[in-house]
Design a protein around this motif. Structure first.
Motif, PDB file in Angstrom:
ATOM      1  N   ALA A   1      40.765  50.733  45.691  1.00 32.50           N
ATOM      2  CA  ALA A   1      41.057  49.637  45.565  1.00 32.50           C
ATOM      3  C   ALA A   1      40.087  48.527  46.378  1.00 32.50           C
ATOM      4  N   ALA A   2      39.596  48.906  47.724  1.00 30.08           N
ATOM      5  CA  ALA A   2      38.564  48.408  48.364  1.00 30.08           C
ATOM      6  C   ALA A   2      37.165  48.584  47.623  1.00 30.08           C
ATOM      7  N   ASP A   3      36.681  49.604  47.109  1.00 33.40           N
ATOM      8  CA  ASP A   3      35.481  49.778  46.424  1.00 33.40           C
ATOM      9  C   ASP A   3      35.698  48.941  45.055  1.00 33.40           C
ATOM     10  N   LEU A   4      36.416  48.999  44.482  1.00 34.63           N
ATOM     11  CA  LEU A   4      36.680  47.765  43.326  1.00 34.63           C
ATOM     12  C   LEU A   4      36.363  46.378  43.817  1.00 34.63           C
ATOM     13  N   LYS A   5      37.249  45.947  44.870  1.00 34.80           N
ATOM     14  CA  LYS A   5      36.941  44.799  45.339  1.00 34.80           C
ATOM     15  C   LYS A   5      35.573  44.509  45.723  1.00 34.80           C
ATOM     16  N   LYS A   6      35.006  45.345  46.495  1.00 35.90           N
ATOM     17  CA  LYS A   6      33.529  45.057  46.646  1.00 35.90           C
ATOM     18  C   LYS A   6      32.705  44.852  45.530  1.00 35.90           C
ATOM     19  N   ILE A   7      32.726  45.855  44.534  1.00 39.09           N
ATOM     20  CA  ILE A   7      32.033  45.956  43.257  1.00 39.09           C
ATOM     21  C   ILE A   7      32.155  44.432  42.359  1.00 39.09           C
ATOM     22  N   ASP A   8      33.344  44.093  42.639  1.00 36.32           N
ATOM     23  CA  ASP A   8      34.113  42.784  41.808  1.00 36.32           C
ATOM     24  C   ASP A   8      33.393  41.632  42.371  1.00 36.32           C
ATOM     25  N   ASP A   9      33.273  41.777  43.809  1.00 34.70           N
ATOM     26  CA  ASP A   9      32.585  40.427  44.692  1.00 34.70           C
ATOM     27  C   ASP A   9      31.117  40.394  44.489  1.00 34.70           C
ATOM     28  N   GLU A  10      30.382  41.303  44.018  1.00 36.06           N
ATOM     29  CA  GLU A  10      29.021  41.504  43.779  1.00 36.06           C
ATOM     30  C   GLU A  10      28.689  41.146  42.563  1.00 36.06           C
ATOM     31  N   ALA A  11      29.575  41.468  41.603  1.00 40.87           N
ATOM     32  CA  ALA A  11      29.519  40.973  40.214  1.00 40.87           C
ATOM     33  C   ALA A  11      29.802  39.470  40.136  1.00 40.87           C
TER      34      ALA A  11
END
Length: 267
Positions: free
Chosen positions: A162-172
């Motif tokens: 979930a933390a990885d997905l949050k980081k990717i979403d923030d960059e997106a």
């Protein structure tokens, strides 16, 4: 006003790169009216470039390969923004995407994507994303795009947390804002001194038809043989002065090269 964006996916499978573009698409659509289209290179007919050079010498319509290359190009031309998405394979783009770039090599000679926005979306496991982003940005610059800083992501083979997905979403989200700003900005970038010098050098070469006849014809049709740049823009006096000087030197060299070619054919 709706903006049309086409995402060309160079991955041979629908994995992490596709998921990253999906996040980018979601964030982009939150900012405005976006018509988002996908092209999956793994699903289209795109034969390997033979290096015959006919697209350069005579024109892309003379390419002997019958496949979907012309259709992909036409869809890119109709779009307001283009995205190239690829994972890093052996420190480069995938073979699928590289083949498309090779098949569109004529655009390096006859740039045509002016006033359109470009962004690269690149995923890596450990290393290589910066080099691939730089490469795709350089290709897009040569092709005439308004190049927006790309989205480079580190992803994992296993299911992301979930933390990885949050980081990717923030960059997106950040990337979507950059791209949307480029899409909705009516002005074109002011060319750098280097870009002006490159344009005037190439223009000198084509002005005396020292290269391929199709390139000379294209430059003449676009009105570039008499213009300051590929599109109307305000150039400072130092850029105009440097451009004129470089063009004179390039023209002298082009004339010498052309005379040598004529002499070699007569001997």
């Amino acid at each position: 006003m709706s903006r049309k964006v086409i995402a060309i996916i160079g991955s041979p499978r629908k994995g992490r790169t596709f998921e990253a573009v999906g996040m980018f698409e979601k964030r982009l659509k939150e900012l405005g009216n976006i018509d988002f289209e996908y092209v999956f290179l793994k699903d289209v007919s795109l034969k390997e470039c033979r290096g015959c050079g006919l697209c350069l010498e005579k024109g892309e319509e003379f390419c002997p390969l019958e496949d979907n290359r012309a259709d992909i190009f036409a869809r890119m031309m109709k779009a307001d923004g283009v995205i190239f998405a690829t994972p890093v394979y052996s420190l480069q783009v995938t073979a699928l995407l590289k083949n498309l770039l090779d098949r569109l090599a004529y655009v390096f000679h006859r740039p045509c994507f002016f006033h359109k926005s470009f962004m690269a979306v690149v995923t890596q496991g450990i290393y290589g994303v910066e080099g691939v982003l730089k490469y795709l940005d350089e290709v897009a610059h040569f092709w005439g795009f308004k190049v927006c800083p790309g989205l480079g992501l580190t992803v994992f083979w296993e299911k992301p947390s979930a933390a990885d997905l949050k980081k990717i979403d923030d960059e997106a989200e950040k990337a979507a804002k950059r791209f949307y700003d480029s899409l909705t900005r009516n002005s074109d970038p002011v060319p750098s001194l280097k870009e002006v010098i490159m344009f005037r050098s190439v223009r000198a070469f084509h002005s005396i038809a020292a290269g391929f006849p199709r390139d000379h014809q294209y430059y003449r049709e676009q009105g570039w043989l008499d213009s300051d740049y590929y599109y109307e823009t305000r150039l400072g006096w130092h850029k105009k002065l440097a451009g004129r000087w470089v063009e004179r030197q390039a023209l002298k060299q082009a004339m010498r090269d052309k005379m040598k070619l004529v002499e070699s054919r007569l001997s």
